[in-house]
Design a protein around this motif. Structure first.
Motif, PDB file in Angstrom:
ATOM      1  N   VAL A 201      -7.000  11.906  -4.997  1.00  0.00           N
ATOM      2  CA  VAL A 201      -7.256  10.830  -4.429  1.00  0.00           C
ATOM      3  C   VAL A 201      -6.393   9.551  -5.254  1.00  0.00           C
ATOM      4  CG1 VAL A 201      -8.842   8.880  -3.789  1.00  0.00           C
ATOM      5  CG2 VAL A 201      -9.166  11.144  -2.957  1.00  0.00           C
ATOM      6  N   ILE A 202      -6.858   9.648  -6.537  1.00  0.00           N
ATOM      7  CA  ILE A 202      -6.260   8.745  -7.451  1.00  0.00           C
ATOM      8  C   ILE A 202      -4.545   8.799  -7.428  1.00  0.00           C
ATOM      9  CG2 ILE A 202      -6.493   7.578  -9.860  1.00  0.00           C
ATOM     10  CD1 ILE A 202      -8.906   7.217  -8.261  1.00  0.00           C
ATOM     11  N   ASP A 203      -4.203  10.070  -7.517  1.00  0.00           N
ATOM     12  CA  ASP A 203      -2.714  10.177  -7.880  1.00  0.00           C
ATOM     13  C   ASP A 203      -2.161   9.880  -6.572  1.00  0.00           C
ATOM     14  OD1 ASP A 203      -3.428  11.238 -10.409  1.00  0.00           O
ATOM     15  OD2 ASP A 203      -3.127  13.223  -9.642  1.00  0.00           O
ATOM     16  N   GLN A 204      -2.771  10.252  -5.535  1.00  0.00           N
ATOM     17  CA  GLN A 204      -2.149   9.666  -4.050  1.00  0.00           C
ATOM     18  C   GLN A 204      -1.953   8.194  -4.169  1.00  0.00           C
ATOM     19  OE1 GLN A 204      -3.947  10.916  -0.627  1.00  0.00           O
ATOM     20  NE2 GLN A 204      -2.395  10.104   0.962  1.00  0.00           N
ATOM     21  N   ALA A 205      -3.140   7.464  -4.368  1.00  0.00           N
ATOM     22  CA  ALA A 205      -3.108   6.092  -4.402  1.00  0.00           C
ATOM     23  C   ALA A 205      -2.261   5.575  -5.388  1.00  0.00           C
ATOM     24  CB  ALA A 205      -4.678   5.604  -4.781  1.00  0.00           C
ATOM     25  N   SER A 206      -1.978   6.110  -6.426  1.00  0.00           N
ATOM     26  CA  SER A 206      -0.783   5.738  -7.461  1.00  0.00           C
ATOM     27  C   SER A 206       0.543   5.996  -6.691  1.00  0.00           C
ATOM     28  CB  SER A 206      -0.955   6.597  -8.806  1.00  0.00           C
ATOM     29  OG  SER A 206      -2.068   6.364  -9.392  1.00  0.00           O
ATOM     30  N   GLN A 207       0.683   6.926  -5.979  1.00  0.00           N
ATOM     31  CA  GLN A 207       1.943   7.314  -5.561  1.00  0.00           C
ATOM     32  C   GLN A 207       2.312   6.187  -4.362  1.00  0.00           C
ATOM     33  OE1 GLN A 207       2.252  11.092  -3.442  1.00  0.00           O
ATOM     34  NE2 GLN A 207       4.544  11.155  -3.586  1.00  0.00           N
ATOM     35  N   VAL A 208       1.385   5.880  -3.550  1.00  0.00           N
ATOM     36  CA  VAL A 208       1.550   5.060  -2.295  1.00  0.00           C
ATOM     37  C   VAL A 208       1.745   3.871  -2.827  1.00  0.00           C
ATOM     38  CG1 VAL A 208       0.841   6.809  -0.766  1.00  0.00           C
ATOM     39  CG2 VAL A 208      -0.814   4.854  -1.535  1.00  0.00           C
ATOM     40  N   THR A 209       1.059   3.236  -3.970  1.00  0.00           N
ATOM     41  CA  THR A 209       0.892   1.794  -4.302  1.00  0.00           C
ATOM     42  C   THR A 209       2.173   1.722  -5.297  1.00  0.00           C
ATOM     43  OG1 THR A 209      -0.620   2.188  -5.976  1.00  0.00           O
ATOM     44  CG2 THR A 209      -1.422   1.453  -3.872  1.00  0.00           C
ATOM     45  N   GLY A 210       2.673   2.731  -6.011  1.00  0.00           N
ATOM     46  CA  GLY A 210       3.506   2.301  -7.101  1.00  0.00           C
ATOM     47  C   GLY A 210       3.255   1.871  -8.265  1.00  0.00           C
ATOM     48  N   LEU A 211       1.812   1.956  -8.471  1.00  0.00           N
ATOM     49  CA  LEU A 211       1.182   1.763  -9.471  1.00  0.00           C
ATOM     50  C   LEU A 211       0.532   2.965 -10.379  1.00  0.00           C
ATOM     51  CD1 LEU A 211      -0.948  -1.071  -8.077  1.00  0.00           C
ATOM     52  CD2 LEU A 211       0.836  -1.441  -9.339  1.00  0.00           C
ATOM     53  N   ASP A 212       0.355   2.783 -11.679  1.00  0.00           N
ATOM     54  CA  ASP A 212      -0.213   3.936 -12.597  1.00  0.00           C
ATOM     55  C   ASP A 212      -1.600   3.521 -12.705  1.00  0.00           C
ATOM     56  OD1 ASP A 212      -0.989   5.652 -14.383  1.00  0.00           O
ATOM     57  OD2 ASP A 212       0.705   5.366 -15.760  1.00  0.00           O
ATOM     58  N   LEU A 213      -2.478   4.020 -11.617  1.00  0.00           N
ATOM     59  CA  LEU A 213      -3.795   3.579 -11.533  1.00  0.00           C
ATOM     60  C   LEU A 213      -4.561   4.211 -12.747  1.00  0.00           C
ATOM     61  CD1 LEU A 213      -4.352   3.548  -7.550  1.00  0.00           C
ATOM     62  CD2 LEU A 213      -4.244   1.684  -9.467  1.00  0.00           C
ATOM     63  N   PRO A 214      -4.505   5.485 -13.061  1.00  0.00           N
ATOM     64  CA  PRO A 214      -5.240   5.908 -14.318  1.00  0.00           C
ATOM     65  C   PRO A 214      -5.036   5.127 -15.547  1.00  0.00           C
ATOM     66  CG  PRO A 214      -4.418   7.924 -13.081  1.00  0.00           C
ATOM     67  CD  PRO A 214      -3.615   6.614 -12.200  1.00  0.00           C
ATOM     68  N   ALA A 215      -3.822   4.458 -15.732  1.00  0.00           N
ATOM     69  CA  ALA A 215      -3.515   3.853 -16.818  1.00  0.00           C
ATOM     70  C   ALA A 215      -4.338   2.597 -16.619  1.00  0.00           C
ATOM     71  CB  ALA A 215      -2.050   3.466 -17.142  1.00  0.00           C
ATOM     72  N   ILE A 216      -4.018   1.876 -15.566  1.00  0.00           N
ATOM     73  CA  ILE A 216      -4.692   0.569 -15.232  1.00  0.00           C
ATOM     74  C   ILE A 216      -6.123   0.641 -15.576  1.00  0.00           C
ATOM     75  CG2 ILE A 216      -5.340  -0.967 -13.372  1.00  0.00           C
ATOM     76  CD1 ILE A 216      -2.529  -0.539 -12.268  1.00  0.00           C
ATOM     77  N   MET A 217      -6.918   1.687 -14.904  1.00  0.00           N
ATOM     78  CA  MET A 217      -8.483   1.834 -14.952  1.00  0.00           C
ATOM     79  C   MET A 217      -8.779   2.002 -16.618  1.00  0.00           C
ATOM     80  SD  MET A 217      -9.244   4.479 -11.933  1.00  0.00           S
ATOM     81  CE  MET A 217      -9.128   4.139 -10.355  1.00  0.00           C
ATOM     82  N   GLN A 218      -7.962   2.323 -17.415  1.00  0.00           N
ATOM     83  CA  GLN A 218      -8.308   2.238 -18.829  1.00  0.00           C
ATOM     84  C   GLN A 218      -7.843   1.104 -19.559  1.00  0.00           C
ATOM     85  OE1 GLN A 218     -10.236   4.999 -18.973  1.00  0.00           O
ATOM     86  NE2 GLN A 218      -9.220   5.747 -16.917  1.00  0.00           N
ATOM     87  N   THR A 219      -7.300   0.080 -18.922  1.00  0.00           N
ATOM     88  CA  THR A 219      -6.726  -0.956 -19.768  1.00  0.00           C
ATOM     89  C   THR A 219      -7.466  -2.175 -19.535  1.00  0.00           C
ATOM     90  OG1 THR A 219      -4.766  -0.018 -19.696  1.00  0.00           O
ATOM     91  CG2 THR A 219      -4.574  -2.193 -20.380  1.00  0.00           C
ATOM     92  N   PRO A 220      -8.200  -3.002 -20.333  1.00  0.00           N
ATOM     93  CA  PRO A 220      -9.148  -4.183 -19.848  1.00  0.00           C
ATOM     94  C   PRO A 220      -8.058  -5.297 -19.464  1.00  0.00           C
ATOM     95  CG  PRO A 220      -9.822  -3.074 -21.790  1.00  0.00           C
ATOM     96  CD  PRO A 220      -8.771  -2.425 -21.523  1.00  0.00           C
ATOM     97  N   GLU A 221      -6.918  -5.340 -20.174  1.00  0.00           N
ATOM     98  CA  GLU A 221      -6.138  -6.497 -19.730  1.00  0.00           C
ATOM     99  C   GLU A 221      -5.338  -6.534 -18.484  1.00  0.00           C
ATOM    100  OE1 GLU A 221      -6.486  -6.144 -23.967  1.00  0.00           O
ATOM    101  OE2 GLU A 221      -5.805  -4.525 -22.304  1.00  0.00           O
ATOM    102  N   LEU A 222      -5.319  -5.209 -17.950  1.00  0.00           N
ATOM    103  CA  LEU A 222      -4.729  -5.028 -16.530  1.00  0.00           C
ATOM    104  C   LEU A 222      -5.875  -5.146 -15.661  1.00  0.00           C
ATOM    105  CD1 LEU A 222      -2.114  -2.158 -17.055  1.00  0.00           C
ATOM    106  CD2 LEU A 222      -1.990  -4.618 -16.839  1.00  0.00           C
ATOM    107  N   LEU A 223      -7.127  -4.647 -15.692  1.00  0.00           N
ATOM    108  CA  LEU A 223      -8.268  -4.673 -14.872  1.00  0.00           C
ATOM    109  C   LEU A 223      -8.752  -6.014 -14.787  1.00  0.00           C
ATOM    110  CD1 LEU A 223     -10.417  -1.750 -15.574  1.00  0.00           C
ATOM    111  CD2 LEU A 223      -9.341  -2.227 -13.604  1.00  0.00           C
ATOM    112  N   ALA A 224      -8.335  -7.274 -15.584  1.00  0.00           N
ATOM    113  CA  ALA A 224      -8.704  -8.538 -15.661  1.00  0.00           C
ATOM    114  C   ALA A 224      -7.736  -9.168 -14.489  1.00  0.00           C
ATOM    115  CB  ALA A 224      -8.563  -9.247 -16.760  1.00  0.00           C
ATOM    116  N   GLN A 225      -6.890  -8.577 -14.140  1.00  0.00           N
ATOM    117  CA  GLN A 225      -5.769  -9.365 -13.019  1.00  0.00           C
ATOM    118  C   GLN A 225      -6.169  -8.680 -11.669  1.00  0.00           C
ATOM    119  OE1 GLN A 225      -1.546  -9.318 -14.260  1.00  0.00           O
ATOM    120  NE2 GLN A 225      -2.215  -8.568 -16.328  1.00  0.00           N
TER     121      GLN A 225
END
Length: 312
Positions: A32-56
């Motif tokens: 699910v996470i990988d599909q979500a990353s693919q359809v949004t063009g976002l690296d969601l696993p990386a975003i989920m580990q990065t406080p500075e990105l999650l703050a946006q």
């Protein structure tokens, strides 16, 4: 047999590292996470580990929705029967994807667009929000009206439980509101929230209208189970889904009423899916006799599935 309802986390529940153990140990969740990353063009696993990105907002929203939908998929994989659902604000999109009103391919890009538009609005018009514990709601409404009469915007944005509401507005409006609240009701606890926008107020009215075409362009289907709207306090209907979601962005949410609706429909078990357990707290304050669980990691998933297996 018990009737199970799902609660989907809203923005503000995000935390760096969320869902990591599920991603590592659960193939369905990872897909699910990988599909979500693919359809949004976002690296969601990386975003989920990065406080500075999650703050946006533009990154937090798709990350929370992807995580929540992934957990809902794990419940479906384990044949957990769902009777109905509700989400707080952003969580409504998680619920509408989980119940297949929106597909993953359509719903996740829609959420990413929502986050991006709201991020732009925040950068254009700063806002603040405060949570009030055990407030006099009529008094709060009077103070809001008085501040508005002075040219600033402030209003009730969330009615979360009988014990908590949230007020949002311009920075000056919130300052005037809290000053007057402290004068009139010094015992009312007032907590500043770590948000950069006054969500669910008229400060987002233009953004809501800009978002409308994107909802209209996204395929909508009859869901597998009802999702209760924060705005109408009734189940979403396909005929009015777009307009209800547009209104949601700039109008107050009524999660407490959603919880009461679920209880009236016979829901006696609630499972909060996503990061945090804020909604479970609201459920305890609103409908205390309903059993509550929350799933945000592997340990909680294992525990909840075991508890449900014993019951069923």
């Amino acid at each position: 047999m018990q009737k199970i309802g799902l609660l989907f986390s809203g923005q503000g529940s995000e935390v760096a590292g969320m869902g990591l153990d599920l991603y590592q140990n659960q193939p369905t969740y990872r897909a699910v996470i990988d599909q979500a990353s693919q359809v949004t063009g976002l690296d969601l696993p990386a975003i989920m580990q990065t406080p500075e990105l999650l703050a946006q907002t533009q990154y937090a929203q798709p990350a929370i929705v992807a995580m929540s939908v992934g957990i809902a998929q794990l419940l479906a994989e384990n044949n957990v029967p769902i009777t109905a659902a509700a989400g707080l604000s952003l969580g409504e999109y998680s619920a509408l994807i989980a119940n297949q009103t929106f597909s993953m391919a359509g719903g996740l890009p829609l959420v990413a667009t929502r986050g991006r538009l709201m991020q732009q609005a925040i950068e254009h018009q700063a806002g603040q929000m405060v949570a009030l514990i055990d407030p006099n709601v009529a008094q709060v409404q009077q103070i809001c009206a008085a501040v508005q009469a002075q040219g600033e915007w402030v209003a009730i944005a969330n009615v979360n439980s009988p014990k908590q509401i949230v007020v949002g507005g311009t920075p000056n409006g919130i300052q005037q509101f809290t000053t007057e609240l402290n004068r009139l009701a010094p015992t009312t606890k007032c907590l500043s929230l770590k948000v950069s926008g006054a969500f669910h107020t008229q400060l987002f009215a233009e953004t809501a209208q800009a978002f409308k075409p994107f909802i209209e362009q996204t395929s909508q289907n009859q869901g597998l189970y009802p999702v209760i709207s924060n705005t109408t306090q009734q189940p979403f209907e396909l005929a009015t889904l777009t307009e209800t979601l547009v209104q949601q962005m700039a109008h107050a949410t009524h999660f407490s009423a959603n919880l009461q609706f679920l209880a009236q429909q016979g829901i006696d078990v609630l499972i909060e899916v996503g990061p945090g357990k804020t909604l479970s707290k609201f459920a305890r304050q609103t409908i205390p006799t309903v059993e509550r669980f929350n799933i945000g990691n592997q340990k909680q998933l294992t525990s909840v599935l075991a508890a449900l297996k014993e019951v069923h």
